[in-house]
Design an enzyme around this catalytic site. Structure first.
Site, PDB file in Angstrom:
ATOM      1  N   ASP A  33      10.385  80.615  62.641  1.00 40.89           N
ATOM      2  CA  ASP A  33       8.932  79.517  63.058  1.00 40.89           C
ATOM      3  C   ASP A  33       9.842  78.067  62.242  1.00 40.89           C
ATOM      4  O   ASP A  33      10.306  78.475  62.123  1.00 40.89           O
ATOM      5  CB  ASP A  33       8.167  80.603  61.597  1.00 40.89           C
ATOM      6  CG  ASP A  33       6.452  79.618  61.675  1.00 40.89           C
ATOM      7  OD1 ASP A  33       5.803  80.147  61.700  1.00 40.89           O
ATOM      8  OD2 ASP A  33       7.078  78.342  62.000  1.00 40.89           O
ATOM      9  N   ASP A  58      13.334  76.186  66.394  1.00 44.21           N
ATOM     10  CA  ASP A  58      11.508  75.605  66.965  1.00 44.21           C
ATOM     11  C   ASP A  58      11.577  76.187  68.222  1.00 44.21           C
ATOM     12  O   ASP A  58      13.193  76.271  68.318  1.00 44.21           O
ATOM     13  CB  ASP A  58      11.850  73.836  67.105  1.00 44.21           C
ATOM     14  CG  ASP A  58      10.573  73.509  67.149  1.00 44.21           C
ATOM     15  OD1 ASP A  58      10.441  73.736  68.395  1.00 44.21           O
ATOM     16  OD2 ASP A  58      10.503  72.780  66.800  1.00 44.21           O
ATOM     17  N   TYR A 146      -5.258  72.293  75.183  1.00 42.75           N
ATOM     18  CA  TYR A 146      -5.619  73.423  74.208  1.00 42.75           C
ATOM     19  C   TYR A 146      -5.559  75.081  75.541  1.00 42.75           C
ATOM     20  O   TYR A 146      -4.554  75.752  76.042  1.00 42.75           O
ATOM     21  CB  TYR A 146      -5.812  74.100  73.029  1.00 42.75           C
ATOM     22  CG  TYR A 146      -5.475  75.796  72.669  1.00 42.75           C
ATOM     23  CD1 TYR A 146      -4.766  75.604  72.059  1.00 42.75           C
ATOM     24  CD2 TYR A 146      -6.770  76.249  72.029  1.00 42.75           C
ATOM     25  CE1 TYR A 146      -4.093  77.212  71.417  1.00 42.75           C
ATOM     26  CE2 TYR A 146      -6.448  77.668  71.662  1.00 42.75           C
ATOM     27  CZ  TYR A 146      -5.576  77.468  71.260  1.00 42.75           C
ATOM     28  OH  TYR A 146      -5.082  79.695  70.641  1.00 42.75           O
ATOM     29  N   LYS A 150      -2.903  77.705  77.609  1.00 42.76           N
ATOM     30  CA  LYS A 150      -3.221  79.445  77.077  1.00 42.76           C
ATOM     31  C   LYS A 150      -2.709  80.331  78.198  1.00 42.76           C
ATOM     32  O   LYS A 150      -2.222  81.157  78.043  1.00 42.76           O
ATOM     33  CB  LYS A 150      -3.992  79.689  76.492  1.00 42.76           C
ATOM     34  CG  LYS A 150      -3.549  79.247  74.600  1.00 42.76           C
ATOM     35  CD  LYS A 150      -2.348  80.338  73.950  1.00 42.76           C
ATOM     36  CE  LYS A 150      -1.998  79.659  72.371  1.00 42.76           C
ATOM     37  NZ  LYS A 150      -1.571  80.775  71.808  1.00 42.76           N
ATOM     38  N   ASN A 207     -20.968  72.213  63.151  1.00 42.07           N
ATOM     39  CA  ASN A 207     -20.924  71.233  64.464  1.00 42.07           C
ATOM     40  C   ASN A 207     -22.524  71.566  65.152  1.00 42.07           C
ATOM     41  O   ASN A 207     -22.312  72.765  65.756  1.00 42.07           O
ATOM     42  CB  ASN A 207     -19.400  71.611  65.041  1.00 42.07           C
ATOM     43  CG  ASN A 207     -18.416  71.593  64.491  1.00 42.07           C
ATOM     44  OD1 ASN A 207     -17.693  71.297  63.854  1.00 42.07           O
ATOM     45  ND2 ASN A 207     -18.600  69.503  64.569  1.00 42.07           N
ATOM     46  N   ARG A 214     -19.302  83.126  68.200  1.00 40.71           N
ATOM     47  CA  ARG A 214     -18.531  83.836  67.691  1.00 40.71           C
ATOM     48  C   ARG A 214     -18.393  84.778  67.987  1.00 40.71           C
ATOM     49  O   ARG A 214     -19.035  86.068  67.485  1.00 40.71           O
ATOM     50  CB  ARG A 214     -17.356  82.710  67.083  1.00 40.71           C
ATOM     51  CG  ARG A 214     -17.638  81.250  67.776  1.00 40.71           C
ATOM     52  CD  ARG A 214     -16.378  81.258  68.590  1.00 40.71           C
ATOM     53  NE  ARG A 214     -16.944  79.526  69.167  1.00 40.71           N
ATOM     54  CZ  ARG A 214     -17.768  78.991  69.770  1.00 40.71           C
ATOM     55  NH1 ARG A 214     -18.125  79.556  70.678  1.00 40.71           N
ATOM     56  NH2 ARG A 214     -16.972  77.522  69.885  1.00 40.71           N
ATOM     57  N   ARG A 281     -19.302  69.372  69.276  1.00 40.56           N
ATOM     58  CA  ARG A 281     -17.731  69.243  69.265  1.00 40.56           C
ATOM     59  C   ARG A 281     -16.572  69.054  70.754  1.00 40.56           C
ATOM     60  O   ARG A 281     -17.489  70.301  71.087  1.00 40.56           O
ATOM     61  CB  ARG A 281     -16.695  69.892  68.114  1.00 40.56           C
ATOM     62  CG  ARG A 281     -16.252  69.167  66.870  1.00 40.56           C
ATOM     63  CD  ARG A 281     -15.210  70.380  66.161  1.00 40.56           C
ATOM     64  NE  ARG A 281     -14.675  71.883  66.987  1.00 40.56           N
ATOM     65  CZ  ARG A 281     -13.339  72.914  66.464  1.00 40.56           C
ATOM     66  NH1 ARG A 281     -13.598  72.317  64.786  1.00 40.56           N
ATOM     67  NH2 ARG A 281     -13.809  73.894  67.002  1.00 40.56           N
TER      68      ARG A 281
END
Ligand code: NAD
Length: 322
Positions: A33, A58, A146, A150, A207, A214, A281
């Protein structure tokens, strides 16, 4: 039998939970990490164990990846910059870590002859597809940088299997929550954020109108999925993608009610806290619900924690740790 496992993103929420579990099972675990969003406090208890080692580094540096995968049987790759809003604010860094870092990990795994790399994919890959429940083969267009990163991970993994024979499995996580998920900062996930706010007698802000839903997935279900994906020898699991979720959806209004109920065992006045409603959002998908049939069939994945049971455990943890 003790396996040699590399867990990237080891100081983060999911990574630290995976480290804790696989160390407790007696495996030889190396955590990697760079501590950008994770914290050493998440793996504090592990650092004294003989079968755990930590490498600060990294994944954007290929030599670090090569060093980390050396002599490892399996890699559970969790390191990434999460959060849709973060990627909207800074798409370049999200891409560098999530795509460039992922590619480095693939190359390092391939060159070192790692048996299998199981990686954290994401439900965000379903993008603008309105179909519910989400089945692995049917995705829409990404709604955020994002989500692109992915999805690109999945494409790269597929090509690395076809071109180099690298064995990978992608786990599309759906809104994971549980102990050690960070409640702080601009990019905190809703469950730790709302839990902390309610504990501090503050009104959580939803929001939108609270109807967005979900498939909230407790961390222990995710740990089980990683173990099963790592160990499976099912021929259909090779180079495959699986939804990892509980398989039920809950809207945000209900989520807050459940959290209030769970927290009320510590403080009854929390039941009276009102919710604030804010604007929707950018990049948010209205509804998310997984079909987990494929993971059940091929990985024998059997999630043990529904939302309520998971929330009770998570709330107990936050109450004693925040
Ligand atoms: P997290 O931020 O708690 O953990 C990510 C870890 O990766 C952190 O410890 C961070 O320091 C580390 N990291 C970031 N950039 C790095 C780099 N360049 N080199 C080395 N380490 C780096 O997030 P999390 O919720 O534990 O997420 C883990 C993985 O699961 C991520 O790949 C994320 O995209 C994926 N995921 C999470 C969820 C969820 O609901 N939490 C849902 C879908 C997918």
């Amino acid at each position: 039998m003790s396996l040699k496992i590399l867990i990237t993103g080891a100081a983060g929420f999911i990574g630290s939970n995976l480290c804790e579990y696989f160390v407790s099972m007696g495996h030889d675990v190396l955590g990697l990490d760079n501590l950008s969003t994770g914290s050493l406090s998440n793996i504090e208890g592990l650092r004294l164990k003989d079968n755990f080692n930590f490498l600060k580094g990294d994944i954007r540096d290929i030599e670090t990846c090569r060093k980390a995968v050396l002599n490892r049987d399996y890699v559970l790759h969790q390191a990434a910059l999460g959060s849709v809003p973060r990627s909207i604010n800074d798409p370049i860094t999200s891409n560098d870590v999530n795509v460039g870092g992922f590619l480095n990990m693939l190359v390092a795994c391939k060159d070192a002859g790692v048996k299998k790399m199981v990686y954290a994919a994401s439900s965000s890959t379903y993008g603008d597809s309105k179909a519910l429940p989400k089945v692995e083969e049917r995705i829409g267009k990404p709604l955020s940088p994002y989500a692109i990163t992915k999805y690109v991970n999945e494409l790269y993994a597929d090509v690395f299997y076809k071109t180099y024979g690298l064995n990978t499995i992608g786990l599309r996580y759906f809104n994971v929550f549980g102990r050690r998920q960070d409640p702080n900062g601009a990019y905190a996930a809703v469950i730790p954020l709302f839990t902390k706010q309610l504990m501090n007698k503050q009104s959580p802000t939803i929001n939108g109108d609270g109807t967005y839903s979900r498939d909230f997935t407790y961390i222990d279900n995710v740990i089980q999925a990683n173990e099963k994906a790592m160990l499976t020898v099912h021929p259909e699991a090779v180079n495959s993608i699986f939804n990892i979720a509980y398989g039920e959806r809950t809207d945000l209004k209900m989520l807050v009610d459940l959290l209030k109920m769970s927290l009320s065992k510590y403080d009854k006045s929390i039941l009276n806290i009102e919710v604030i409603y804010g604007p929707v959002r950018e990049g948010d998908v209205p509804h998310s619900l997984a079909s987990i049939d494929k993971a059940k069939r091929i990985l024998n994945y059997q999630p043990q924690f529904n939302l309520r049971d998971g929330l009770d455990e998570a709330v107990d943890w936050y109450w004693s740790h925040l």
